[in-house]
Enzyme design. Structure first.
Site, PDB file in Angstrom:
ATOM      1  N   SER A 101       0.904  -8.680   6.120  1.00 22.72           N
ATOM      2  CA  SER A 101       1.703  -9.268   5.033  1.00 22.72           C
ATOM      3  C   SER A 101       3.134  -9.449   5.497  1.00 22.72           C
ATOM      4  CB  SER A 101       1.658  -8.319   3.815  1.00 22.72           C
ATOM      5  OG  SER A 101       2.394  -7.134   4.106  1.00 22.72           O
ATOM      6  N   SER A 115       0.833  -1.216   0.000  1.00 21.96           N
ATOM      7  CA  SER A 115       0.000   0.000   0.000  1.00 21.96           C
ATOM      8  C   SER A 115       0.859   1.254   0.000  1.00 21.96           C
ATOM      9  CB  SER A 115      -0.888   0.023   1.255  1.00 21.96           C
ATOM     10  OG  SER A 115      -1.709  -1.110   1.277  1.00 21.96           O
ATOM     11  N   ARG A 159      -0.053  -8.054  -4.139  1.00 20.86           N
ATOM     12  CA  ARG A 159       0.281  -9.306  -3.444  1.00 20.86           C
ATOM     13  C   ARG A 159      -1.004  -9.994  -3.021  1.00 20.86           C
ATOM     14  NH1 ARG A 159       2.885  -5.951   0.820  1.00 20.86           N
ATOM     15  NH2 ARG A 159       4.765  -7.241   0.796  1.00 20.86           N
ATOM     16  N   THR A 160      -0.886 -11.278  -2.706  1.00 21.77           N
ATOM     17  CA  THR A 160      -2.015 -12.034  -2.148  1.00 21.77           C
ATOM     18  C   THR A 160      -1.848 -12.054  -0.629  1.00 21.77           C
ATOM     19  OG1 THR A 160      -2.286 -13.410  -4.122  1.00 21.77           O
ATOM     20  CG2 THR A 160      -3.099 -14.317  -2.045  1.00 21.77           C
ATOM     21  N   HIS A 161      -2.927 -11.770   0.084  1.00 22.97           N
ATOM     22  CA  HIS A 161      -2.864 -11.751   1.540  1.00 22.97           C
ATOM     23  C   HIS A 161      -3.451 -13.050   2.105  1.00 22.97           C
ATOM     24  CE1 HIS A 161      -2.496  -7.417   0.677  1.00 22.97           C
ATOM     25  NE2 HIS A 161      -1.851  -7.357   1.824  1.00 22.97           N
ATOM     26  N   GLU A 194      -6.187  -4.825  14.537  1.00 21.01           N
ATOM     27  CA  GLU A 194      -6.004  -5.293  15.917  1.00 21.01           C
ATOM     28  C   GLU A 194      -6.903  -4.524  16.875  1.00 21.01           C
ATOM     29  OE1 GLU A 194      -3.320  -6.270  13.265  1.00 21.01           O
ATOM     30  OE2 GLU A 194      -3.475  -4.196  13.909  1.00 21.01           O
ATOM     31  N   ASN A 199      -0.975   4.497   9.356  1.00 21.72           N
ATOM     32  CA  ASN A 199      -1.902   4.813  10.460  1.00 21.72           C
ATOM     33  C   ASN A 199      -1.268   4.412  11.784  1.00 21.72           C
ATOM     34  OD1 ASN A 199      -2.722   2.024   9.134  1.00 21.72           O
ATOM     35  ND2 ASN A 199      -3.125   1.853  11.340  1.00 21.72           N
ATOM     36  N   HIS A 243      -4.053  -2.259  -4.330  1.00 23.80           N
ATOM     37  CA  HIS A 243      -3.051  -3.324  -4.228  1.00 23.80           C
ATOM     38  C   HIS A 243      -2.571  -3.775  -5.602  1.00 23.80           C
ATOM     39  CE1 HIS A 243      -3.469  -4.839   0.159  1.00 23.80           C
ATOM     40  NE2 HIS A 243      -3.377  -3.538   0.073  1.00 23.80           N
TER      41      HIS A 243
END
Ligand SMILES: Nc1nc2[nH]c(I)nc2c(=O)[nH]1
Length: 269
Positions: A210, A37, A90-92, A191, A233, A69
């Site tokens: 990632s 990102s 990318r694949t998460h 989280e 952030n 992405h």
């Protein structure tokens, strides 16, 4: 669970590498980059684009599902004469396709013969002084996903997973750049404040979804490894503000010129 196409993940990485070589007629590849990102704006700054392929057209890859992405593989001739292969998406793990697709890009870049891997990401910062836009070089990671891309008795040494000499290059290019420990959560939820406090206690400075699993695959392949995180952030609870994806995209856009310059300087070093 493993999707059938990943019964032999190294074989499909070689299939993808063969497809890339033939479609882009690449003689050799020296390094790979995964752009997370906020990082994908600067590809043109890296050097001369030799070719671009939609990831979804290559064996084992899928079109990334998250806005911002990307979704291409771009071959770039660097000013040093070296060749870089850049993945703009990318694949998460949270996509639920298993761990092999998450590291398939790294394994494909290794199968192309690269010796260096640069992983970038957007993440949450645990240090209140690291506001959105702060770039942190990854010194170590904590894998909180509960999974690994490795199978069997592959006892990979991770004591210097993040290559010290590459961190020295970054320090020389960007003196005083902060370094930190990146913790990968499964996601896709951010989280809780309690989980962020836990991450802090166990030594993390950054939280993301990632990078750590890709790092394990990179070390399994014997690649030198550099990680760069863009704090988009403050992690939950670090400040009173709620988290939102629009804030993440905005922080990435604001930092884009700076990130492009940094990556261009590092890949030209
Ligand atoms: N886990 C986690 N991943 C992230 N990715 C981004 I961008 N920000 C965050 C965050 O605060 N937490």
């Amino acid at each position: 669970m493993t999707s059938p196409e990943f019964t032999d993940p190294h074989a499909i990485a070689h299939d993808a590498a063969d497809a890339i070589r033939s479609r882009l007629s690449l003689a050799s590849v020296d390094m790979g980059l995964v752009l997370g990102s906020g990082w994908s704006a600067g590809i043109d700054r890296l050097g001369t684009v030799l070719g671009r392929l939609p990831l979804g057209e290559l064996p084992g890859f899928s079109t990334p599902v998250v806005a911002g992405h990307g979704g291409d593989l771009v071959a770039v001739a660097l000013p040093t004469g070296k060749t870089a292969v850049v993945l703009t998406g990318r694949t998460h793990l949270y996509e639920g396709r298993g761990v092999e697709p998450v590291v398939h890009g790294v394994r494909t870049i290794a199968a192309l013969g690269a010796s260096t891997m640069i992983l970038t990401n957007g993440c949450g910062g645990l240090d209140p002084s690291w506001g959105p836009g702060t770039v942190v070089a990854i010194s170590d990671h904590i894998n909180l996903t509960g999974v690994t891309p490795l199978r069997g008795a592959t006892f990979i040494d991770m004591s210097k997973a993040w290559t010290p000499s590459l961190l020295e290059v970054v320090e020389r290019i960007a003196p005083g750049i902060p370094t930190g420990v990146y913790a990968q959560f499964r996601g896709p939820q951010y989280e809780t404040p309690a989980e962020v406090r836990m991450a802090r206690i166990i030594g993390a400075d950054l939280v993301g979804m990632s990078t750590a699993l890709e790092a394990i695959a990179a070390r399994e392949a014997g690649l030198d490894l550099l990680g760069l995180s863009l704090v988009t952030n403050h992690a939950a609870g670090v400040t009173d503000a709620p988290l939102n994806h629009a804030e993440v995209i905005a922080a990435g856009e604001e930092a884009a010129p700076r990130l492009a310059s940094l990556l261009a300087d590092i890949t030209a070093a």
